[in-house]
Design an enzyme around this catalytic site. Structure first.
Site, PDB file in Angstrom:
ATOM      1  N   CYS A 112       0.808  -1.232   0.000  1.00 36.42           N
ATOM      2  CA  CYS A 112       0.000   0.000   0.000  1.00 36.42           C
ATOM      3  C   CYS A 112       0.834   1.271   0.000  1.00 36.42           C
ATOM      4  O   CYS A 112       0.296   2.356  -0.224  1.00 36.42           O
ATOM      5  CB  CYS A 112      -0.953   0.011   1.183  1.00 36.42           C
ATOM      6  SG  CYS A 112      -2.027  -1.422   1.227  1.00 36.42           S
ATOM      7  N   HIS A 251      -2.935   7.031   3.210  1.00 40.64           N
ATOM      8  CA  HIS A 251      -3.469   5.794   2.612  1.00 40.64           C
ATOM      9  C   HIS A 251      -4.791   5.481   3.300  1.00 40.64           C
ATOM     10  O   HIS A 251      -4.903   5.547   4.526  1.00 40.64           O
ATOM     11  CB  HIS A 251      -2.455   4.660   2.810  1.00 40.64           C
ATOM     12  CG  HIS A 251      -3.039   3.309   2.568  1.00 40.64           C
ATOM     13  ND1 HIS A 251      -3.775   3.014   1.444  1.00 40.64           N
ATOM     14  CD2 HIS A 251      -3.024   2.164   3.314  1.00 40.64           C
ATOM     15  CE1 HIS A 251      -4.178   1.754   1.507  1.00 40.64           C
ATOM     16  NE2 HIS A 251      -3.738   1.219   2.633  1.00 40.64           N
ATOM     17  N   ASN A 281     -10.555   0.010   0.933  1.00 41.06           N
ATOM     18  CA  ASN A 281      -9.099   0.122   0.838  1.00 41.06           C
ATOM     19  C   ASN A 281      -8.655  -0.346  -0.550  1.00 41.06           C
ATOM     20  O   ASN A 281      -8.829  -1.515  -0.894  1.00 41.06           O
ATOM     21  CB  ASN A 281      -8.484  -0.749   1.939  1.00 41.06           C
ATOM     22  CG  ASN A 281      -6.962  -0.740   1.937  1.00 41.06           C
ATOM     23  OD1 ASN A 281      -6.339  -0.325   0.968  1.00 41.06           O
ATOM     24  ND2 ASN A 281      -6.378  -1.204   3.023  1.00 41.06           N
TER      25      ASN A 281
HETATM   26  O1  UT7 Z   1      -3.805  -1.338   3.666  1.00 43.11           O
HETATM   27  C1  UT7 Z   1      -3.424  -2.434   4.430  1.00 43.11           C
HETATM   28  C2  UT7 Z   1      -3.404  -2.098   5.829  1.00 43.11           C
HETATM   29  N1  UT7 Z   1      -4.541  -2.660   6.543  1.00 43.11           N
HETATM   30  C3  UT7 Z   1      -5.018  -1.978   7.571  1.00 43.11           C
HETATM   31  O2  UT7 Z   1      -4.616  -0.894   7.828  1.00 43.11           O
HETATM   32  C4  UT7 Z   1      -6.031  -2.617   8.467  1.00 43.11           C
HETATM   33  C5  UT7 Z   1      -5.759  -2.176   9.875  1.00 43.11           C
HETATM   34  N2  UT7 Z   1      -6.681  -2.756  10.804  1.00 43.11           N
HETATM   35  C6  UT7 Z   1      -7.958  -2.376  10.896  1.00 43.11           C
HETATM   36  O3  UT7 Z   1      -8.409  -1.508  10.176  1.00 43.11           O
HETATM   37  C7  UT7 Z   1      -8.808  -2.983  11.970  1.00 43.11           C
HETATM   38  O4  UT7 Z   1      -7.985  -3.713  12.851  1.00 43.11           O
HETATM   39  C8  UT7 Z   1      -9.923  -3.909  11.395  1.00 43.11           C
HETATM   40  C9  UT7 Z   1     -10.962  -3.081  10.666  1.00 43.11           C
HETATM   41  C10 UT7 Z   1      -9.319  -4.921  10.449  1.00 43.11           C
HETATM   42  C11 UT7 Z   1     -10.610  -4.624  12.542  1.00 43.11           C
HETATM   43  O5  UT7 Z   1     -11.167  -3.674  13.452  1.00 43.11           O
HETATM   44  P1  UT7 Z   1     -10.957  -3.845  15.016  1.00 43.11           P
HETATM   45  O6  UT7 Z   1     -11.707  -2.777  15.671  1.00 43.11           O
HETATM   46  O7  UT7 Z   1      -9.471  -3.945  15.244  1.00 43.11           O
HETATM   47  O8  UT7 Z   1     -11.698  -5.211  15.313  1.00 43.11           O
HETATM   48  P2  UT7 Z   1     -11.098  -6.542  15.907  1.00 43.11           P
HETATM   49  O9  UT7 Z   1     -10.249  -7.242  14.903  1.00 43.11           O
HETATM   50  O10 UT7 Z   1     -10.510  -6.260  17.266  1.00 43.11           O
HETATM   51  O11 UT7 Z   1     -12.425  -7.386  16.094  1.00 43.11           O
HETATM   52  C12 UT7 Z   1     -13.441  -6.990  17.034  1.00 43.11           C
HETATM   53  C13 UT7 Z   1     -14.596  -7.969  16.918  1.00 43.11           C
HETATM   54  C14 UT7 Z   1     -14.162  -9.424  16.939  1.00 43.11           C
HETATM   55  O12 UT7 Z   1     -15.153 -10.171  17.633  1.00 43.11           O
HETATM   56  P3  UT7 Z   1     -14.940 -10.585  19.160  1.00 43.11           P
HETATM   57  O13 UT7 Z   1     -13.669 -11.400  19.181  1.00 43.11           O
HETATM   58  O14 UT7 Z   1     -14.813  -9.303  19.920  1.00 43.11           O
HETATM   59  O15 UT7 Z   1     -16.163 -11.356  19.472  1.00 43.11           O
HETATM   60  C15 UT7 Z   1     -14.166  -9.822  15.485  1.00 43.11           C
HETATM   61  O16 UT7 Z   1     -14.390 -11.210  15.299  1.00 43.11           O
HETATM   62  O17 UT7 Z   1     -15.249  -7.779  15.645  1.00 43.11           O
HETATM   63  C16 UT7 Z   1     -15.354  -9.034  14.979  1.00 43.11           C
HETATM   64  N3  UT7 Z   1     -15.304  -8.790  13.549  1.00 43.11           N
HETATM   65  C17 UT7 Z   1     -16.407  -8.519  12.827  1.00 43.11           C
HETATM   66  N4  UT7 Z   1     -17.697  -8.414  13.187  1.00 43.11           N
HETATM   67  C18 UT7 Z   1     -18.583  -8.104  12.217  1.00 43.11           C
HETATM   68  C19 UT7 Z   1     -14.222  -8.761  12.719  1.00 43.11           C
HETATM   69  N5  UT7 Z   1     -14.614  -8.487  11.471  1.00 43.11           N
HETATM   70  C20 UT7 Z   1     -15.959  -8.324  11.521  1.00 43.11           C
HETATM   71  C21 UT7 Z   1     -16.933  -8.014  10.540  1.00 43.11           C
HETATM   72  N6  UT7 Z   1     -18.216  -7.913  10.929  1.00 43.11           N
HETATM   73  N7  UT7 Z   1     -16.623  -7.799   9.250  1.00 43.11           N
END
Ligand code: UT7
Length: 329
Positions: A112, A251, A281
């Site tokens: 990216c 980005h 993204n």
């Molecule tokens: O360009 C490449 C670079 N990539 C990035 O910059 C991505 C960077 N990371 C992020 O943007 C975030 O970490 C994410 C958007 C990927 C995830 O957001 P988060 O607030 O860090 O969520 P998390 O991974 O801590 O997950 C929180 C909860 C989990 O459930 P539990 O374990 O709390 O029950 C996940 O399983 O949200 C759940 N979850 C979802 N729920 C509904 C993860 N994805 C989803 C989804 N829909 N799509």
């Protein structure tokens, strides 16, 4: 002294839209979760007949038209992409033929951050008086690397392309670029299968190694640390300070990242470009897409200072401080 300046920007998005409501029907997710955690409402999906080089060629041709540059006058084409058409030939060579260019053409892979790496290459070669006109494109068809049963990745990414023409100028446009990489974090964001490390087999296919795998939490933490740091490094090298920055163009990976880094840098929200809602993204395409949005909004004026900042797999990061030299359309 010969300077390098951006003399046009353009973007191209496929027509097909994939909304959060569509994704609700495919995986266990919700529009509310996606919007509040990422800022994304919809993303675009390339036509089945199109590959990354097709999107690249469309954005590139538009950028050339806007700069008033004939295909024969381009000295070099650099395509930054994380989703090349194939291992080789390069996506740049395929796009070069589609645009009717005759210049040297090559890809770079810095994930990216690829657009910032490519901009640095283009500006350096122009400042060294080796070239006069370089076409830089960021283009992706990321939806083909998504596992549409994995809700943690499939809601995040989309397809698109953005391009800039960089040319020799009497006015300083690209003021400084600071690049970085930390291969120690290489395992945080990968497409593990299909390369020389893991040549594709039926077993690897069944394990989904052809798809994007990401440790989202760790990439998030890296991003909110790396973006402010590299922005300050690039600013120091340009001789400017944070107070001089009119626009932060990061980005577009997550609106929460974008707003957090704006706060950490003391740049107000209305000066931080947020263009993720309708595209998701788009990796290397996201910075030129956001820049094109800003330019078309009429808010960007000649003399404005931009901080273009990327981060991504590698891990890579980079910031370019740019003075906008184009007059409003
Ligand atoms: O360009 C490449 C670079 N990539 C990035 O910059 C991505 C960077 N990371 C992020 O943007 C975030 O970490 C994410 C958007 C990927 C995830 O957001 P988060 O607030 O860090 O969520 P998390 O991974 O801590 O997950 C929180 C909860 C989990 O459930 P539990 O374990 O709390 O029950 C996940 O399983 O949200 C759940 N979850 C979802 N729920 C509904 C993860 N994805 C989803 C989804 N829909 N799509």
């Amino acid at each position: 002294m010969t300077y390098a300046a951006i003399t046009s920007v353009a973007s191209w998005l496929p027509e097909r839209r994939l909304t959060n409501a569509d994704l609700e029907r495919m995986v266990d997710t919700s529009d509310e979760w996606i919007r509040t955690r990422t800022g994304i409402s919809e993303r675009r999906v390339a036509d089945d007949a199109d590959a990354t080089s097709d999107l690249a060629a469309r954005a590139g041709a538009l950028a050339l038209e806007r700069a008033g540059v004939a295909p024969g006058d381009v000295d070099m084409l650099i395509v930054a992409t994380s989703t090349p058409d194939m291992a080789f030939p390069s996506t740049a060579c395929l796009a070069q033929a589609k645009m009717g260019l005759t210049c040297p053409a090559f890809d770079i892979n810095a994930a990216c951050t690829g657009f910032i790496y490519a901009l640095e290459l283009a500006a350096s070669m122009i400042e060294a008086n080796r070239l006069t006109t370089v076409l830089v494109i960021g283009a992706e068809v990321l939806t083909r690397l998504l596992d549409f049963t994995d809700r943690t990745t499939c809601v995040l990414f989309g397809d698109g392309a953005g391009a800039v023409v960089v040319q020799a100028s009497d006015e300083a446009g690209v003021l400084s670029v600071h690049l970085g990489a930390d291969g120690g974090g290489a395992d945080l964001l990968t497409v593990p299968g299909g390369g020389s490390a893991l040549p594709m087999t039926a077993e690897l296919l069944s394990q989904g190694t052809q798809y994007i795998h990401m440790n989202g939490n760790e990439v998030y933490k890296f991003a909110v640390r790396a973006i402010p740091r590299v922005t300050k490094q690039a600013l120091a090298e340009s001789g400017l300070s944070l107070a001089d920055v009119d626009w932060l163009v990061p980005h577009q990976a997550n609106e929460r990242i974008t707003l957090t880094v704006g706060e950490r840098l003391g740049i107000s929200h209305d000066r931080v470009v947020n263009a993720i809602a309708m595209t998701g993204n788009t990796s290397t395409a996201s910075i030129p897409l956001a820049l094109d949005d800003l330019q078309r909004s009429g808010k960007l004026h000649a003399g404005d200072v931009l901080a273009l900042v990327g981060f991504g797999a590698g891990l890579t990061y980079g910031a370019a401080i740019v003075r906008w030299t184009l007059k409003e359309a």
